[in-house]
Design a protein around this motif. Structure first.
Motif, PDB file in Angstrom:
ATOM      1  N   ILE A   1      45.535  73.088  43.778  1.00 24.87           N
ATOM      2  CA  ILE A   1      47.005  73.260  45.192  1.00 24.87           C
ATOM      3  C   ILE A   1      47.218  74.506  45.323  1.00 24.87           C
ATOM      4  N   LYS A   2      48.152  75.347  46.074  1.00 22.16           N
ATOM      5  CA  LYS A   2      47.928  76.895  46.434  1.00 22.16           C
ATOM      6  C   LYS A   2      49.673  76.833  46.036  1.00 22.16           C
ATOM      7  N   PRO A   3      49.163  77.856  45.228  1.00 21.50           N
ATOM      8  CA  PRO A   3      51.314  78.458  44.869  1.00 21.50           C
ATOM      9  C   PRO A   3      51.861  78.899  46.565  1.00 21.50           C
ATOM     10  N   SER A   4      53.269  78.903  46.249  1.00 24.81           N
ATOM     11  CA  SER A   4      53.918  79.143  47.777  1.00 24.81           C
ATOM     12  C   SER A   4      53.767  80.675  47.174  1.00 24.81           C
ATOM     13  N   ASN A   5      54.454  80.839  46.172  1.00 25.83           N
ATOM     14  CA  ASN A   5      54.792  82.073  45.669  1.00 25.83           C
ATOM     15  C   ASN A   5      53.944  82.715  44.448  1.00 25.83           C
ATOM     16  N   GLY A   6      53.648  83.986  43.963  1.00 28.74           N
ATOM     17  CA  GLY A   6      53.782  84.454  42.206  1.00 28.74           C
ATOM     18  C   GLY A   6      51.937  84.566  42.276  1.00 28.74           C
ATOM     19  N   GLU A   7      51.433  84.433  41.405  1.00 32.93           N
ATOM     20  CA  GLU A   7      50.378  85.615  40.326  1.00 32.93           C
ATOM     21  C   GLU A   7      49.709  84.119  39.689  1.00 32.93           C
ATOM     22  N   ILE A   8      48.070  84.444  39.708  1.00 40.08           N
ATOM     23  CA  ILE A   8      47.174  83.384  37.308  1.00 40.08           C
ATOM     24  C   ILE A   8      46.176  85.341  37.864  1.00 40.08           C
ATOM     25  N   TRP A   9      46.589  85.175  36.318  1.00 39.54           N
ATOM     26  CA  TRP A   9      45.243  85.420  35.585  1.00 39.54           C
ATOM     27  C   TRP A   9      44.529  84.555  34.738  1.00 39.54           C
ATOM     28  N   ILE A  10      43.601  84.320  34.821  1.00 43.45           N
ATOM     29  CA  ILE A  10      42.630  83.629  34.005  1.00 43.45           C
ATOM     30  C   ILE A  10      41.797  84.839  33.574  1.00 43.45           C
TER      31      ILE A  10
ATOM     32  N   ILE B   1      30.381  67.284  67.937  1.00 42.25           N
ATOM     33  CA  ILE B   1      29.774  66.859  65.920  1.00 42.25           C
ATOM     34  C   ILE B   1      30.405  68.262  65.353  1.00 42.25           C
ATOM     35  N   LEU B   2      30.121  69.611  65.771  1.00 40.53           N
ATOM     36  CA  LEU B   2      30.500  70.874  65.654  1.00 40.53           C
ATOM     37  C   LEU B   2      31.940  71.026  65.650  1.00 40.53           C
ATOM     38  N   ILE B   3      32.641  70.299  66.478  1.00 44.36           N
ATOM     39  CA  ILE B   3      34.391  70.670  66.655  1.00 44.36           C
ATOM     40  C   ILE B   3      34.630  69.896  65.667  1.00 44.36           C
ATOM     41  N   CYS B   4      34.781  68.479  65.708  1.00 42.08           N
ATOM     42  CA  CYS B   4      34.388  67.963  64.611  1.00 42.08           C
ATOM     43  C   CYS B   4      34.493  67.834  63.079  1.00 42.08           C
ATOM     44  N   LEU B   5      33.212  67.947  63.125  1.00 50.15           N
ATOM     45  CA  LEU B   5      32.436  68.609  61.218  1.00 50.15           C
ATOM     46  C   LEU B   5      34.365  70.013  61.185  1.00 50.15           C
ATOM     47  N   ILE B   6      34.355  71.256  62.105  1.00 53.09           N
ATOM     48  CA  ILE B   6      35.183  72.195  61.493  1.00 53.09           C
ATOM     49  C   ILE B   6      36.196  71.596  62.001  1.00 53.09           C
ATOM     50  N   ILE B   7      37.399  71.065  61.989  1.00 50.47           N
ATOM     51  CA  ILE B   7      38.195  70.623  62.985  1.00 50.47           C
ATOM     52  C   ILE B   7      38.668  69.434  61.129  1.00 50.47           C
ATOM     53  N   ALA B   8      37.224  68.847  60.759  1.00 48.07           N
ATOM     54  CA  ALA B   8      37.371  67.996  59.508  1.00 48.07           C
ATOM     55  C   ALA B   8      37.586  68.734  58.179  1.00 48.07           C
ATOM     56  N   ILE B   9      36.616  70.210  58.192  1.00 51.93           N
ATOM     57  CA  ILE B   9      36.687  70.808  57.326  1.00 51.93           C
ATOM     58  C   ILE B   9      38.419  71.684  57.092  1.00 51.93           C
ATOM     59  N   TYR B  10      38.761  72.215  58.303  1.00 50.02           N
ATOM     60  CA  TYR B  10      39.516  73.125  58.249  1.00 50.02           C
ATOM     61  C   TYR B  10      40.797  71.911  57.916  1.00 50.02           C
ATOM     62  N   GLY B  11      41.328  71.016  58.277  1.00 54.55           N
ATOM     63  CA  GLY B  11      42.037  70.165  58.449  1.00 54.55           C
ATOM     64  C   GLY B  11      41.885  69.573  56.917  1.00 54.55           C
ATOM     65  N   PHE B  12      41.055  69.149  56.149  1.00 51.59           N
ATOM     66  CA  PHE B  12      41.483  68.883  55.217  1.00 51.59           C
ATOM     67  C   PHE B  12      41.451  70.246  53.389  1.00 51.59           C
ATOM     68  N   LYS B  13      40.731  71.227  54.020  1.00 55.07           N
ATOM     69  CA  LYS B  13      41.696  72.157  53.068  1.00 55.07           C
ATOM     70  C   LYS B  13      42.769  72.404  53.657  1.00 55.07           C
ATOM     71  N   LYS B  14      43.535  72.787  55.143  1.00 55.46           N
ATOM     72  CA  LYS B  14      44.951  72.867  55.346  1.00 55.46           C
ATOM     73  C   LYS B  14      45.710  71.735  54.241  1.00 55.46           C
ATOM     74  N   GLN B  15      45.479  70.797  53.987  1.00 55.54           N
ATOM     75  CA  GLN B  15      46.164  68.928  53.313  1.00 55.54           C
ATOM     76  C   GLN B  15      46.045  70.107  51.644  1.00 55.54           C
ATOM     77  N   ARG B  16      44.855  70.394  51.353  1.00 55.78           N
ATOM     78  CA  ARG B  16      45.195  70.068  50.144  1.00 55.78           C
ATOM     79  C   ARG B  16      45.575  71.617  49.937  1.00 55.78           C
ATOM     80  N   ASP B  17      45.727  72.231  50.752  1.00 56.73           N
ATOM     81  CA  ASP B  17      46.850  74.073  50.652  1.00 56.73           C
ATOM     82  C   ASP B  17      47.993  73.735  50.427  1.00 56.73           C
ATOM     83  N   SER B  18      48.123  72.350  51.044  1.00 59.58           N
ATOM     84  CA  SER B  18      49.807  71.543  51.557  1.00 59.58           C
ATOM     85  C   SER B  18      50.826  70.836  50.495  1.00 59.58           C
ATOM     86  N   LEU B  19      49.231  70.403  49.516  1.00 61.57           N
ATOM     87  CA  LEU B  19      49.890  69.711  48.684  1.00 61.57           C
ATOM     88  C   LEU B  19      50.600  70.419  47.679  1.00 61.57           C
TER      89      LEU B  19
END
Lengths: 317, 255
Positions: free
Chosen positions: A55-64, B237-255
């Protein structure tokens, strides 16, 4: 040399309303085992997921390893990670999973196979290496998890509750194994089993509600708390002796003690100034004492005390 | 990096093999390859039997290999495709839900490779499924009707293949965006229905990815088809894959 360093590492949810991790600043020395302690929901898994790039941080830094980690350069060649309650492809065998991991790390087929066998031996999963993972017990899956995390001989190994699903014997084996690892790897391990942390960790951090409360060398922390938080257990021979003793203690320490069966348990800090008077009184009044013990605090006592104080401070504020 | 993608692909194909998805696909497509010419051939006799029981005379033209192709077209583009959606709707979402994706993503793997590998494995499976069913259908058509226009059959299968992989890319898209496989399945099914409904408007048909299905139909009846229609599918297909990759990344970033 420091191998992991975080600066104001934070993770917020719900538009910043919920702070899962707030300004974590830690520095971890190379080739040590670092224990990360905290009650459920304290932010341990969030920290591990941030440090492993999941997961990505909301803030701050990580150094490894002296490299600043951000989402663009997070290529995980130098870390190993065992998640809490790990799930792998259960239709694979341990051997297949490990060779697959090897190929992801660009090992040749032959090298991946050699390393897989090495780890299978090391983690004690030789007898069932060709069985499907779906047939494994929790402890067996945990061993496979440690094996896959070690595949690339990582500089840093992140373990989230590594022995939580294991029986006592398995726990001991794995903890002994983790101890050996620090020759080549730095281990960052979260756990709620304080006895395990005490057994293997060189230094520990205690976290509560997303805040770092304490970072210290394990022994130093114990020494610090031993000075102020030991307990004394006096076991008397009869109820008559207990009552006499209680009457005396009441005069000096008021109600800062507890009675359990024929035992009186007093905080050492309340008792140490009256200890000599107490023995004089015992000598004069011929009270029969069966045993007198000074009990040093365990890491669990220290943990409960630190978390308790922190919760109290937060509730007051 | 190509090596990593190959390894992921091998894992995804092995997953389909071990979890009997390959077997189910082979049986399904083989079944429709067999049953389509048979049902086309025996349909008049069947209808006559039903009609004569009720005293009704049903006149049907003698079926040709074209009827066999049309039957095949209908079965593959509807029932077989639905079974494929059902099998693969949890392709990404199941791994997200179980947490096994975390194990992969702490390895030196890009999210895009993870999604692309899933899609390529479906391309391969769909290709072999279509190959098996086309050969079976061709063989049985020739056996029953004594004629076979191979070029029409191949053209039809070619367009059907593009139709299948277009709908499967929608499955990958929703499987990447949601966490529950049945939700991914429902969304794919609804999108499929919407696209099909929209294609009934002739002015929209040209722009829809399902245009290849019409081309497959034209090929089946021996009419010339437009090869450029696959561009719609490729874009989709390309649109679906691009959105899938973007959405998947975005979802993980917002975890």
């Amino acid at each position: 040399m420091q191998i992991i360093k975080t600066h104001n590492l934070s993770k917020f949810y719900n538009k910043g309303k919920f702070k899962a991790l707030d300004n974590l600043n830690i520095e971890i020395e190379k080739n040590t085992i670092f224990g990360f302690l905290g009650p459920n929901g304290a932010g341990k898994t969030t920290t591990l997921k941030l440090l492993t790039g999941l997961i990505k941080p909301s803030n701050g830094e990580i150094w490894i390893n002296n490299s600043l980690i951000n989402k663009d350069n997070f290529i995980n060649n130098n870390i190993g990670y065992l998640s809490q309650n790990p799930k792998y492809y259960d239709w694979m065998s341990a051997y297949e999973l490990l060779t697959f991991v090897g190929k992801l790390f660009n090992f040749s087929k032959k090298d991946a196979s050699i390393r897989a066998d090495e780890l299978i031996e090391l983690c004690g999963i030789n007898d069932y290496k060709n069985r499907k993972i779906r047939t494994y017990s929790g402890g067996m899956v945990q061993r496979v998890g440690i094996a896959q995390a070690l595949f690339n001989k990582p500089d840093v190994l992140f373990l989230d509750e590594p022995v939580s699903d294991m029986d006592p014997l398995g726990r001991k084996e794995i903890l002994d194994f983790i101890k050996i690892l620090k020759k080549d790897t730095t281990v960052f391990m979260s756990s709620h089993i304080l006895e395990d942390v005490e057994r293997v960790c060189d230094s520990i951090a205690i976290i509560n509600k997303g805040h770092l409360i304490k970072v210290s060398d394990t022994q130093e922390l114990k020494n610090e708390f031993t000075k102020k938080a030991g307990t004394i257990e006096i076991k008397l021979s009869s109820n008559k002796d207990l009552n006499k003793c209680k009457a005396w203690i009441n005069d000096y320490i008021s109600n800062k003690y507890s009675i359990n069966d024929l035992k009186i348990v007093i905080g050492e800090k309340y008792f140490k100034y009256y200890k000599n008077d107490f023995f004089k009184m015992v000598g004069n009044s011929s009270i029969n004492i069966e045993s007198y013990k000074i009990i040093k605090p365990s890491l669990e006592d220290i943990f409960v005390s630190i978390i308790g104080e922190d919760n109290y401070e937060k509730s007051v504020n | 990096m190509r090596k990593v993608l190959t390894n992921l692909l091998y894992k995804d194909l092995l997953d389909s093999w071990r979890n009997y998805k390959v077997l189910i696909i082979v049986i399904t497509f083989l079944f429709f390859g067999l049953i389509s010419p048979l049902s086309a051939y025996f349909m008049p006799q069947l209808l006559n039997m039903i009609g004569s029981d009720q005293g009704v005379l049903i006149e049907i033209n003698t079926p040709t290999q074209m009827d066999s192709y049309l039957q095949f077209h209908k079965n593959i583009s509807q029932i077989a495709l639905l079974i494929m959606i059902f099998l693969f709707m949890g392709n990404v979402s199941n791994e997200k839900e179980s947490g096994s994706v975390d194990f992969l993503l702490v390895k030196p793997i890009k999210s895009s490779f993870y999604i692309i590998s899933k899609f390529i494995s479906l391309l391969i499976l769909a290709f072999f499924a279509m190959l098996i069913s086309t050969i079976t259908c061709g063989f049985y058509t020739f056996f029953l009707f004594k004629t076979l226009v191979i070029s029409d059959l191949l053209r039809m299968s070619f367009y059907l293949y593009f139709y299948i992989i277009t709908i499967l890319s929608i499955t990958i898209l929703f499987s990447s965006l949601v966490k529950k496989q049945f939700v991914a399945g429902i969304f794919t099914f609804l999108t499929w229905i919407i696209i099909q409904s929209l294609s009934s408007f002739s002015f929209l048909r040209t722009f829809l990815p399902t245009r290849v299905l019409n081309e497959a139909h034209l090929a089946a009846v021996g009419m010339s088809s437009n090869i450029y229609s696959i561009i719609n599918s490729i874009i989709m297909i390309l649109i679906c894959l691009i959105i899938a990759i973007y959405g998947f990344k975005k979802q993980r970033d917002s975890l």
